[in-house]
Design a protein around this motif. Structure first.
Motif, mmCIF file in Angstrom:
data_model
loop_
_atom_site.group_PDB
_atom_site.id
_atom_site.type_symbol
_atom_site.label_atom_id
_atom_site.label_comp_id
_atom_site.label_asym_id
_atom_site.label_seq_id
_atom_site.Cartn_x
_atom_site.Cartn_y
_atom_site.Cartn_z
ATOM 1 N N THR A 68 0.846 -1.194 0.000
ATOM 2 C CA THR A 68 0.000 0.000 0.000
ATOM 3 C C THR A 68 0.885 1.249 0.000
ATOM 4 N N GLY A 69 0.246 2.363 -0.372
ATOM 5 C CA GLY A 69 0.914 3.652 -0.294
ATOM 6 C C GLY A 69 2.168 3.747 -1.139
ATOM 7 N N GLY A 70 3.189 4.349 -0.568
ATOM 8 C CA GLY A 70 4.438 4.572 -1.285
ATOM 9 C C GLY A 70 5.115 3.293 -1.710
ATOM 10 N N LYS A 71 4.972 2.227 -0.920
ATOM 11 C CA LYS A 71 5.586 0.946 -1.284
ATOM 12 C C LYS A 71 4.947 0.376 -2.540
ATOM 13 N N ALA A 72 3.646 0.544 -2.662
ATOM 14 C CA ALA A 72 2.959 0.068 -3.864
ATOM 15 C C ALA A 72 3.431 0.841 -5.094
ATOM 16 N N ALA A 73 3.522 2.158 -4.971
ATOM 17 C CA ALA A 73 3.967 2.991 -6.091
ATOM 18 C C ALA A 73 5.400 2.662 -6.487
ATOM 19 N N ALA A 74 6.264 2.457 -5.503
ATOM 20 C CA ALA A 74 7.667 2.161 -5.779
ATOM 21 C C ALA A 74 7.825 0.807 -6.464
ATOM 22 N N ALA A 75 6.949 -0.146 -6.133
ATOM 23 C CA ALA A 75 7.054 -1.495 -6.688
ATOM 24 C C ALA A 75 6.736 -1.533 -8.176
ATOM 25 N N ALA A 76 6.066 -0.504 -8.702
ATOM 26 C CA ALA A 76 5.695 -0.486 -10.115
ATOM 27 C C ALA A 76 6.874 -0.192 -11.025
ATOM 28 N N VAL A 77 7.985 0.257 -10.450
ATOM 29 C CA VAL A 77 9.172 0.586 -11.241
ATOM 30 C C VAL A 77 9.985 -0.683 -11.456
ATOM 31 N N GLY A 78 10.120 -1.088 -12.710
ATOM 32 C CA GLY A 78 10.888 -2.288 -13.036
ATOM 33 C C GLY A 78 11.817 -2.035 -14.202
ATOM 34 N N ASP A 79 12.876 -2.849 -14.307
ATOM 35 C CA ASP A 79 13.836 -2.675 -15.389
ATOM 36 C C ASP A 79 13.220 -2.945 -16.759
ATOM 37 N N LYS A 80 12.244 -3.856 -16.811
ATOM 38 C CA LYS A 80 11.615 -4.223 -18.087
ATOM 39 C C LYS A 80 10.118 -3.956 -18.047
ATOM 40 N N GLY A 81 9.735 -2.830 -17.497
ATOM 41 C CA GLY A 81 8.317 -2.521 -17.359
ATOM 42 C C GLY A 81 7.829 -2.860 -15.969
#
Length: 321
Positions: A68-81
């Motif tokens: 949730t929150g900032g952790k959820a947003a940060a998890a969307a960043v990936g090297d291949k999408g």
């Protein structure tokens, strides 16, 4: 838990219900520019769309982690999408974006006049972040206001071997002009992907790993975004916009010499599904149409000989027999 385990379906709150990533159904009334020089009605269709996407997508497996929150947003960043998972985002109002007027909104849950908070797969996150010219909205992840996510610890092309067997069988059927076998293979992959969403289809313990609603959602989303990207390319190259789309087919009004299909024979590419000459009566129906219902009637009249086949394909893709 591994890729052979049942798909773990997250306890989502609120709408939407049904398919997380629904296929689209949309029609618009053609204008004078659409009708200028038009004497054909052409439907293009992604060749074995679901099979193509199933073989190329990296699908998630294992026990997903709730963020949730900032952790959820940060998890969307990936090297291949965006990593495979489900994401609760806010879709901006369509009218606040610089989008084509003659194309449906980029996501089925998007509204023109108000933001919508909804769950989407990683495929839609990447689609929304694509440039408008490629079918997206040019969003940054911050623009989507990710507030919650279920992220899978592992992902890979888990359906690749299955898809390869069916691709090779389909190619053999096409090469030998075996229409019956080609139809049977189509029923196999459409029916299987359709059944992924329904746990009642997989009640036996040794079959429960086939219940994979999120895999199905990702496959549908992938086909939908691919079709939108093609529609944008056709608009750039031919200055033609669709008047209708249903699932993975797109209907255009074209002149005699125009060819909007893909030259490639690869799965997922656009092939001509139907191509009919517009009689004076049919052309008059399109010219006089005042709403989408009348446009749909005109399209149905033009393609009447193919209605039964279309209904059968749609039923297979939704697991209905």
């Amino acid at each position: 838990m591994c890729a052979s385990d049942p798909g773990w379906f997250t306890p989502l709150d609120g709408p939407p219900r049904g398919d997380l990533e629904p296929a689209v159904g949309w029609t618009r009334v053609p204008d004078a520019q659409d009708l200028e020089g038009a004497d054909r009605l052409v439907s293009i269709d992604q060749r074995a769309a679901y099979l193509a996407s199933a073989g190329m997508l990296e699908l998630g497996h294992g026990q997903p982690k709730h963020l949730t929150g900032g952790k959820a947003a940060a998890a969307a960043v990936g090297d291949k999408g965006t990593p495979f998972g489900l994401w609760r985002i806010t879709l901006p109002p369509g009218q606040t974006l610089s989008l084509p007027e003659k194309l449906l909104l980029p996501h089925p849950h998007m509204l023109a006049d108000q933001p919508v908070q909804t769950w989407v797969t990683s495929v839609s996150i990447d689609g929304l972040c694509a440039p408008v010219a490629d079918g997206g909205i040019g969003a940054d992840l911050d623009d989507l206001d990710i507030t919650e996510a279920w992220v899978y610890p592992q992902q890979g092309r888990v359906l690749d071997k299955w898809a390869k067997i069916l691709r090779e069988a389909r190619k053999s059927a096409v090469d030998t002009r075996d229409a019956a076998m080609k139809g049977f293979i189509g029923s196999c992959y459409k029916g299987y992907i359709g059944r992924m969403v329904n746990p009642d289809m997989w009640t036996a313990k040794q079959m429960q790993h086939h219940h994979q609603p999120l895999w199905r959602a990702a496959i549908i989303a992938h086909c939908r975004w691919r079709g939108r990207r093609v529609a944008m390319r056709i608009a750039r190259e031919h200055h033609r916009w669709p008047v209708r789309t249903v699932t993975d087919s797109w209907v255009y009004l074209l002149s005699g010499g125009e060819d909007i299909s893909d030259p490639s024979q690869a799965l997922g590419k656009m092939t001509v599904e139907k191509d009919v000459i517009l009689t004076d009566t049919l052309l008059s129906d399109f010219t006089s149409a005042e709403d989408v219902h009348e446009v749909n009637l005109a399209i149905k009249a033009a393609f009447t000989d193919n209605d039964d086949d279309d209904e059968h394909d749609a039923n297979e893709e939704n697991g209905v027999f």
